[in-house]
Design a protein around this motif. Structure first.
Motif, PDB file in Angstrom:
ATOM      1  N   SER A 151      -1.934   5.363   2.810  1.00  0.00           N
ATOM      2  CA  SER A 151      -2.955   4.447   3.320  1.00  0.00           C
ATOM      3  C   SER A 151      -2.401   3.560   4.425  1.00  0.00           C
ATOM      4  CB  SER A 151      -3.563   3.612   2.191  1.00  0.00           C
ATOM      5  OG  SER A 151      -2.654   3.434   1.152  1.00  0.00           O
ATOM      6  N   GLN A 152      -1.078   3.304   4.376  1.00  0.00           N
ATOM      7  CA  GLN A 152      -0.484   2.582   5.509  1.00  0.00           C
ATOM      8  C   GLN A 152      -0.646   3.389   6.779  1.00  0.00           C
ATOM      9  OE1 GLN A 152       3.432   1.060   5.504  1.00  0.00           O
ATOM     10  NE2 GLN A 152       3.131  -0.255   3.739  1.00  0.00           N
ATOM     11  N   LEU A 189       0.843  -1.194   0.000  1.00  0.00           N
ATOM     12  CA  LEU A 189       0.000   0.000   0.000  1.00  0.00           C
ATOM     13  C   LEU A 189       0.878   1.244   0.000  1.00  0.00           C
ATOM     14  CD1 LEU A 189      -2.753  -0.905   2.621  1.00  0.00           C
ATOM     15  CD2 LEU A 189      -3.054  -0.569   0.172  1.00  0.00           C
ATOM     16  N   GLY A 198      -2.848   5.572   7.274  1.00  0.00           N
ATOM     17  CA  GLY A 198      -4.275   5.546   7.580  1.00  0.00           C
ATOM     18  C   GLY A 198      -4.642   4.326   8.412  1.00  0.00           C
TER      19      GLY A 198
END
Lengths: 236, 570
Positions: free
Chosen positions: B231-232, B227, B234
Motif C-alpha cells: 500500500s505504500q 503500512l 500504491g
C-alpha cells in the motif's frame, strides 16, 4: 628484485631543483624512512613517486615495472598508494563514505568488504564512528581514517607523508604502533617523517635528505647512533 | 554608561538598519507606486504593507539579537528599534515639508508624505508614523514571544494572504477565464486587491490547514510508515500519477502568460541542471556556460532555418546534432582548462563564453550565422504533424526535456562517476591519489553539462523561432550560477526551486518592473547572509556552512584546526 627502485631522480618546481639525483630502494616487507628538515624535499619525493609530480629525469620502478611518468590514478592501480601530508580526508563525507572513496579503483564488492573488515580490525574506532561526518573527528582519528582510506585501495607499497604531524604525543605513539602492525601484516611502507626518533624506531633502514639530496643512508640503528643525525634530527 | 549602551545597542543598531531600509523604499518610489495597488481592497495598500513588513522584521531581529536574560529588555529593544525605524520616516516628512527635497530626490513629493502620514497634516501625521512604529514593534515582540508553532502558522498564513494580494493580476484572470470559477474569483478579489472576506478566508483556511498538519502530521506519517509495502507503493504511485496529471493539465489551466513563464523557467531548469553537474557536482566554476546554450541554439537554427538555406532539417533531425556539437564543444573547452582551478578556471571559461558570442556576432561568419541580425524563420518542433507553436504546447517539449535531464542527473549522482566528481570537488589531489582519473572525470562533467545546455538551446531556438547574438550574454551564465546557489549547490530540487524563484518570480512580478532588479539584488544579498546553503540544500553543504553553529569539531589535539591545503615541500 626490490619492491621500489628509484634511480637518479631529478624533480623541479619551475626553476627550483627540488630533488637532486635521488636514488633509493625499498625491499619487499620493509619499512624505509626518509628523514630531513622542512623543505628538504621529503614530500616532493613521495609526490614524485605517486605521480602527482613529474620528474625531469630518472626512473621509478615497482618490482621491475616502470612507473615513471604514469598518471597518478594508474599508479594507484599498480599498488602504490599515498597517504597525503596533513591527512586531507573528505571532511564533509562520513567515515564510511571516505573509506568507500578509497576503494574507488576496486570494483569487486566482496573484496571491498574484506578490505573494510581489515580496516575496521586495525582501527576499531573508525567502525564506531562509521556514520559520523569525518570533519568532526579528532586529529588522531582523522589520521586513522586517512590510513584506512589508503588501505582500501589494497596497497602493496604504502607511502606515508608525515603521519605524526600535529598530533599529541600519545597519539603519535599509537600511530607508529599501527604502522608497525600494518608492516607485520605484510604491507611495505615508505615513511617520510620529521619526527626522526619515532621513524627510526619502526623503520629497518633510513635515508637522510638535505636540500634535495641524499646525504646518508644506513640501517635505522646506525642512523640513530650517527653523530650528525643525533645532532641535527634527534636534538641531542 | 557602558551598561546602558550594551542594553540598547541591539535595538538602536537594528533600528538604524531598518530606518535606512524604509527610507530607501520610500525614496526610490516604491511606496507611491505600490500604493496604487491594494492587498485588501481599500483597507491595506501594498506600499504600506511593505513598510510594515520591514519594520516588523527589523523589530523581530532586534528582539532575537538581544540576550535572553530579561524579557522586558527584549520588548523595550524591539520598541526602540521600531521607533527608530519609523523615526527615519518621520524625520523625512518633517524635513521634506519644510525644505524642497525634490530637486535631488525625485520621489520625495507631497504625495509620498501624504501616504506616509495617512493624510494627516502637521504634528498628527508625525505622531501617526511613530504610532505605527510602536504598533509594528509590539507586533514583532508578540511574534517573538509566541510559541514557535503558532508563530510559523501566523507568519505563513499572513504571507499567503499578502502573496495572493500581490499576485492578483495573475491569479484573478486565470480564475475568471474558467467559467464556474468566476464566482470564486469574485468572492476573493475585487478589481484592486482582495475582498475582506477573501483575505480572512485565506488566512483562516491556511492557518487551519497548518494547525491540523502540526497536530496530526506525525501520526499521519507514522501511520504511513506502518503500512504494508504494497500500500505504500500504491500511495507512491498514486501521488506520482497525481503529480503527472497536474504537470500535464497545468498549462491549460494557467493560460497563455503563465505558460510562457513556465516554459522560461523550464529552460532555466534545463540549463541549471547542466551547470549543476559542472559546478555543484564537480566543483568547477564555469562562467562561460552560456556558450553551449548558444551553440545548441545556433546549430538548430542553421540546420533548420530555410532563411539561410543550407539545410532544412526538422527540429527533431537537428536536435541530435545540436546536442552532440554541444558535448564536443564542452570537451573542447575542457581540454585547455584541465589544469585550472577556482578563480582561474572561472576567468578562462568566461573568456570562452565571450569568444562564442563574438564569433556569432562577427561579420566574418555572417554568411553562415547571420551576424547581428541573427537567424529567423526557425520552424517549430512538431509531433505527428502537430506543430508545437503555442507556449502551452512548447511546455510539453520542455517538460519532457526536464524529466529526462532530472533522471540523468539523479542517476549520475549515485554513480561511480558521481562519486569521482564528489571526491574531485572536495580535494583534487587526494582524488587522484584514490585512483580517480582527473582528465576523464573533468571532461565528462563539462561534456554532460554542455549537452544539457545545448538541448536547452535547441528548444529555445525553436520556441522563439529566431536566434540573436545578444540573447547569449554573460548575464545568462551568471543568472544560472545564481539560481544554483540560491537553490542549493548540487541539489536537483534546489535547481528547480532556484529557477522558479530567480527566473519565475521576476517574470510574475513584471508589473513592478521598475523595482524588479533592486528587489532581486537585495533578495540575493539577504539570502546569502541568512541562508547561504540555499533554499533546498544538499545535506552536505548544510553541514559545511553551519559547522561553527553546531559546535562540531571537538579537537582532541591542536591539529584539528589545521588548514586543508598544505604548503609544498617537506
Amino acid at each position: 628484485m626490490a619492491m621500489l627502485e628509484i634511480e637518479h631522480l631529478n624533480t623541479y618546481y619551475g626553476h627550483i631543483h627540488a630533488l637532486r639525483d635521488v636514488s633509493i630502494t625499498v625491499e619487499k616487507g620493509e619499512i624505509v624512512t626518509m628523514i630531513g628538515a622542512n623543505g628538504a624535499g621529503k614530500s616532493t619525493m613521495l609526490k614524485t613517486t605517486s605521480g602527482l609530480l613529474r620528474p625531469r629525469t630518472g626512473t621509478i620502478q615497482l618490482e621491475g615495472e616502470e612507473l615513471t611518468r604514469l598518471a597518478p590514478h594508474t599508479i594507484v592501480t599498480k599498488g602504490v598508494v599515498q597517504v597525503p601530508e596533513g591527512r586531507r580526508i573528505f571532511g564533509q563525507l562520513t567515515v564510511m563514505e571516505n573509506l568507500d572513496m578509497g576503494a574507488f579503483t576496486c570494483r569487486d564488492g566482496g573484496r571491498i568488504q574484506k578490505n573494510l573488515d581489515r580496516v575496521f580490525d586495525l582501527f576499531p574506532r573508525l567502525k564506531e564512528r562509521s556514520k559520523q561526518v569525518a570533519g568532526t573527528l579528532s586529529g588522531g582519528e582523522q589520521q586513522m581514517l586517512a590510513m584506512g582510506r589508503a588501505l582500501m585501495a589494497e596497497p602493496r607499497l604504502l607511502l606515508l607523508d608525515e603521519p605524526s604531524m600535529g598530533l599529541a604525543p600519545v597519539l603519535v605513539d599509537s600511530i607508529f604502533d599501527t604502522i608497525s602492525r600494518l608492516n607485520n601484516a605484510g604491507t611495505t611502507i615508505l615513511l617520510v617523517e620529521q619526527n626522526a626518533r619515532m621513524a627510526l624506531q619502526v623503520a629497518s633502514r633510513g635515508y637522510v635528505l638535505q636540500t634535495g639530496q641524499i646525504v646518508l643512508s644506513d640501517s635505522a640503528e646506525n642512523l640513530a647512533s650517527n653523530e650528525m643525525v643525533r645532532r641535527a634530527y634527534l636534538g641531542e | 554608561m557602558t551598561r546602558a549602551r550594551s542594553i540598547w545597542q541591539h535595538g538602536v543598531k537594528t533600528g538604524i538598519i531598518g530606518g535606512v531600509a524604509v527610507l530607501i523604499i520610500a525614496l526610490v518610489g516604491m511606496v507611491q507606486s505600490f500604493n496604487k495597488r491594494d492587498i485588501i481592497f481599500e483597507v491595506v495598500a501594498m506600499g504600506h504593507t511593505l513598510l510594515v513588513i520591514t519594520a516588523v522584521l527589523m523589530g523581530y531581529v532586534a528582539a532575537k539579537r538581544t540576550p535572553r536574560d530579561d524579557g522586558l529588555i527584549q520588548y523595550v529593544n524591539t520598541i526602540v528599534c521600531s521607533l527608530i525605524t519609523s523615526g527615519f520616516l518621520a524625520l523625512l516628512v518633517v524635513v521634506g515639508r519644510s525644505v524642497n527635497l525634490r530637486a535631488v530626490l525625485v520621489n520625495a513629493s507631497p504625495v509620498l508624505y501624504k501616504a506616509l502620514t495617512l493624510g494627516f497634516d502637521g504634528a498628527a501625521g508625525i505622531l501617526i508614523i511613530l504610532l505605527f512604529g510602536v504598533i509594528c514593534g509590539s507586533v514583532a515582540a508578540l511574534l517573538y514571544y509566541l510559541p514557535p508553532v503558532v508563530r510559523r502558522v501566523t507568519i505563513i498564513s499572513l504571507s499567503a494572504m499578502i502573496g495572493a494580494g500581490v499576485l492578483q493580476e495573475l491569479i484573478r484572470p486565470v480564475l475568471l477565464s474558467w467559467g464556474p470559477m468566476a464566482v470564486i474569483a469574485d468572492y476573493f478579489y475585487t478589481s484592486n486587491g482582495l475582498t475582506i472576506a477573501g483575505a480572512v478566508t485565506i488566512v483562516v483556511f491556511i492557518a487551519a490547514g497548518m494547525t491540523v498538519w502540526t497536530l496530526r502530521g506525525e501520526s499521519i506519517k507514522s501511520h504511513y510508515s506502518h503500512l504494508s509495502g504494497g500500500s505504500q507503493r500504491g500511495i507512491k504511485i498514486g501521488s506520482f500519477v497525481a503529480l503527472a496529471f497536474v504537470l500535464i493539465v497545468l498549462p491549460h489551466v494557467l493560460g497563455l502568460f503563465l505558460s510562457e513563464v513556465l516554459t522560461i523557467v523550464g529552460l532555466y531548469v534545463l540549463l541549471g541542471l547542466g551547470l549543476n553537474i559542472v559546478v555543484g557536482y564537480a566543483g568547477m566554476l564555469d562562467l562561460g556556460y552560456v556558450a553551449f546554450f548558444a551553440i545548441g541554439s545556433y546549430v538548430t537554427a542553421v540546420l533548420t532555418s530555410p532563411e539561410l538555406g543550407f539545410y532544412s532539417l526538422t527540429f527533431w533531425q537537428a536536435l541530435p546534432f545540436a546536442v552532440v556539437l554541444g558535448i564536443l564543444s564542452g570537451v573542447l573547452l575542457g581540454i585547455p582548462v584541465l589544469k585550472m582551478r577556482g578563480d582561474y578556471l572561472a576567468i578562462a571559461t568566461l573568456g570562452f563564453g565571450e569568444i562564442i558570442r563574438i564569433l556569432v556576432i562577427s561579420d566574418f561568419l555572417r554568411p553562415w550565422l547571420g551576424g547581428a541580425q541573427g537567424i529567423k524563420a526557425i520552424p517549430k518542433a512538431s509531433v505527428f504533424g502537430f506543430a508545437l507553436a503555442q507556449p502551452q504546447y512548447i511546455y510539453y517539449l520542455i517538460l519532457a526535456g526536464c524529466i529526462l535531464v532530472v533522471f540523468i542527473s539523479l542517476r549520475l549522482k549515485d554513480s561511480r562517476m558521481g562519486r569521482a566528481w564528489m571526491a574531485m570537488r572536495e580535494d583534487e589531489d587526494v582524488a587522484q591519489a584514490m585512483g580517480i582519473n582527473l582528465v576523464s572525470t573533468k571532461l565528462l562533467a563539462f561534456a554532460t553539462g554542455a549537452g544539457f545546455s545545448a538541448l536547452s538551446g535547441a528548444i529555445f531556438a525553436s520556441k522563439l523561432g529566431s536566434v540573436y547574438p545578444h540573447s547569449f550574454s554573460v548575464f545568462i551564465s551568471i543568472n544560472i550560477i545564481c539560481l544554483i546557489i540560491v537553490g542549493g549547490m548540487g541539489s536537483i530540487p534546489g535547481v528547480i526551486v532556484g529557477a522558479a524563484a530567480l527566473v519565475g518570480l521576476p517574470e510574475l512580478l513584471r508589473e513592478f518592473a521598475d523595482f524588479r532588479l533592486l528587489v532581486y539584488g537585495a533578495a540575493l544579498v539577504a539570502m546569502m547572509l541568512l541562508r547561504p546553503e540555499g533554499l533546498w540544500p544538499e545535506v552536505r553543504h548544510k553541514i559545511e556552512l553551519h559547522e561553527d553553529e553546531n559546535g562540531s569539531g571537538q579537537p582532541e589535539d591542536l591539529s584539528a584546526a589545521e588548514p586543508a591545503s598544505q604548503p609544498q615541500g617537506g
